[in-house]
Design an enzyme around this catalytic site. Sequence first.
Site, PDB file in Angstrom:
ATOM      1  N   CYS A 284      -1.042   5.829   9.989  1.00  0.00           N
ATOM      2  CA  CYS A 284       0.050   5.266  10.490  1.00  0.00           C
ATOM      3  C   CYS A 284      -0.405   3.972  11.120  1.00  0.00           C
ATOM      4  CB  CYS A 284       0.648   5.776  11.339  1.00  0.00           C
ATOM      5  SG  CYS A 284       1.276   7.782  10.917  1.00  0.00           S
TER       6      CYS A 284
ATOM      7  N   SER B 294      11.247   5.737  14.911  1.00  0.00           N
ATOM      8  CA  SER B 294      10.269   5.317  15.755  1.00  0.00           C
ATOM      9  C   SER B 294      10.597   5.052  17.089  1.00  0.00           C
ATOM     10  CB  SER B 294       9.509   4.039  15.002  1.00  0.00           C
ATOM     11  OG  SER B 294       9.132   4.595  13.772  1.00  0.00           O
TER      12      SER B 294
ATOM     13  N   SER C 205      12.321   6.392   7.449  1.00  0.00           N
ATOM     14  CA  SER C 205      11.899   5.981   8.931  1.00  0.00           C
ATOM     15  C   SER C 205      12.435   4.559   9.247  1.00  0.00           C
ATOM     16  CB  SER C 205      10.372   6.207   9.019  1.00  0.00           C
ATOM     17  OG  SER C 205       9.920   6.056  10.428  1.00  0.00           O
TER      18      SER C 205
ATOM     19  N   GLU D 146       0.917  -1.106   0.002  1.00  0.00           N
ATOM     20  CA  GLU D 146      -0.054  -0.120   0.065  1.00  0.00           C
ATOM     21  C   GLU D 146       0.722   1.277  -0.153  1.00  0.00           C
ATOM     22  OE1 GLU D 146      -4.241  -1.756   1.941  1.00  0.00           O
ATOM     23  OE2 GLU D 146      -2.579  -1.025   3.522  1.00  0.00           O
TER      24      GLU D 146
ATOM     25  N   HIS E 241       8.878   5.749  20.282  1.00  0.00           N
ATOM     26  CA  HIS E 241       7.580   5.317  21.020  1.00  0.00           C
ATOM     27  C   HIS E 241       8.156   4.989  22.598  1.00  0.00           C
ATOM     28  CE1 HIS E 241       6.308   5.182  16.946  1.00  0.00           C
ATOM     29  NE2 HIS E 241       6.780   4.104  16.754  1.00  0.00           N
TER      30      HIS E 241
HETATM   31  N1  SAH Z   1       9.634   0.245  10.153  1.00  0.00           N
HETATM   32  C1  SAH Z   1       9.900   1.614   9.960  1.00  0.00           C
HETATM   33  C2  SAH Z   1       8.817   2.204   8.967  1.00  0.00           C
HETATM   34  C3  SAH Z   1       7.433   2.300   9.317  1.00  0.00           C
HETATM   35  S1  SAH Z   1       6.791   3.693   9.648  1.00  0.00           S
HETATM   36  C4  SAH Z   1       9.580   2.362  11.315  1.00  0.00           C
HETATM   37  O1  SAH Z   1       9.124   1.664  12.229  1.00  0.00           O
HETATM   38  O2  SAH Z   1       9.891   3.587  11.363  1.00  0.00           O
HETATM   39  C5  SAH Z   1       5.354   3.715  10.261  1.00  0.00           C
HETATM   40  C6  SAH Z   1       5.214   4.732  11.390  1.00  0.00           C
HETATM   41  O3  SAH Z   1       3.839   4.343  11.901  1.00  0.00           O
HETATM   42  C7  SAH Z   1       6.097   4.111  12.572  1.00  0.00           C
HETATM   43  O4  SAH Z   1       6.478   5.443  13.424  1.00  0.00           O
HETATM   44  C8  SAH Z   1       5.235   3.574  13.257  1.00  0.00           C
HETATM   45  O5  SAH Z   1       5.844   3.062  14.661  1.00  0.00           O
HETATM   46  C9  SAH Z   1       3.857   4.019  13.432  1.00  0.00           C
HETATM   47  N2  SAH Z   1       2.915   3.293  13.756  1.00  0.00           N
HETATM   48  C10 SAH Z   1       2.531   2.020  13.689  1.00  0.00           C
HETATM   49  N3  SAH Z   1       1.343   1.469  13.951  1.00  0.00           N
HETATM   50  C11 SAH Z   1       0.694   2.644  14.374  1.00  0.00           C
HETATM   51  C12 SAH Z   1      -0.513   2.784  14.987  1.00  0.00           C
HETATM   52  N4  SAH Z   1      -1.371   1.874  15.236  1.00  0.00           N
HETATM   53  N5  SAH Z   1      -0.838   4.184  15.248  1.00  0.00           N
HETATM   54  C13 SAH Z   1      -0.132   5.141  15.031  1.00  0.00           C
HETATM   55  N6  SAH Z   1       1.101   4.834  14.566  1.00  0.00           N
HETATM   56  C14 SAH Z   1       1.638   3.922  14.318  1.00  0.00           C
END
Ligand code: SAH
Length: 372
Positions: free
Chosen positions: A349, A229, A207, A97, A231
């Site tokens: 996201c 990321s 990212s 996607e 978190h």
């Molecule tokens: N693997 C890489 C690229 C993916 S980026 C990375 O982790 O950075 C996708 C972003 O969306 C990341 O920051 C991820 O942690 C965030 N994300 C994933 N699931 C999410 C959710 N349910 N709600 C909000 N952000 C989310």
Amino acid sequence: MNDKVNLIGLTRQGLIAALGAAGLPERSLRMRASQIWNAAYVQGLTDFSGITTLAKDARATLAQHLEIARPEVVTEQLSADGTRKWLLRFGPGIEVETVFIPEEDRGTLCISSQVGCTLTCRFCHTGTQKLVRNLTAGEIVAQVMIAKDALREWPRAGRNADTRAITNIVMMGMGEPLYNFENVRDAILILADGEGLSLSKRRITLSTAGVVPMIARAGEEIGSMLAISLHAVRDEIRDVIVPLNKKYPIRELVAAVRAYPGLSNARRVTWEYVMLKGVNDSNADAKELVRLIQGIPSKINLIPFNPWPGAPYACSDWERIEEFAEIVNRAGYASPIRTPRGRDIMAACGQLKSESIKLRAKERLADEAGAG
Ligand code: SAH
């Protein structure tokens, strides 16, 4: 199926080699490569017959061996807020996607680097889908080409560099880009090529969940903007929500970011921080965050958690997010709260997961029911 080589995704060297292999004379290869690069990436042509800078017989020769192809667009969805999502198919079961997010001052295309993902972050929907395979450089670049086709962003549709819809690219779709390093690097260098798509590296953001040993290499060989990321600011919590942390803990991650080349106030690293109710959203967490990144030119993107069916977390309350943002902001860091976009089409996201996976599961059930 055919055995033609698709030009999209070849590096310049690769294109020159492919033109040579197709039988074009050695001495003109560089010039031909430039003409074809322009046709593919500036004009968006998909057919050699339209490349009028080439002699007719050269066009015919090339068309026998090469193509400028697009993947199949399985679905295109449009959100009430203008966000668009495409499901692209590169082969049976090879689907990803891509999301376009229009804003007032920019248009951001969010692209994928892998089909599925290996990281299993607890709050991420994509993380519930097993890795199918890495995308090739061509498949990564193709996502931009499809979006440009759909947004009519080629000169023949009246668009030029000043009026383009896609101003920024974020590699924040499915997959972990630093686990597909060479293809991601080649793709970004193609996107940034000044005689082609011409997207500035300052407007391309890679990212990563924190593949520490690859961060320095990304700085040297790619040179895009970097997003992390993060978190969570304590290993006990990050170990659970981003399991990669067990391999590369927070301290090592922050040190690698500190050493990323070219960081300055004008080129800040983005820390992504998903707000999970009662998990990582206390004032103490905000203060620890500020302490961790001290001295690193940074911006903090607070992402309200986007729910998906069966997710084990809830989004922090709005007041909590604002208070968290306030603490980070008072310490001198921009801390925008990211407005969720495209939630109605599962384009926000962490919500990406090919519909096909669900469909296939349904078909399997049906088959089994039929057999039994
Ligand atoms: N693997 C890489 C690229 C993916 S980026 C990375 O982790 O950075 C996708 C972003 O969306 C990341 O920051 C991820 O942690 C965030 N994300 C994933 N699931 C999410 C959710 N349910 N709600 C909000 N952000 C989310």
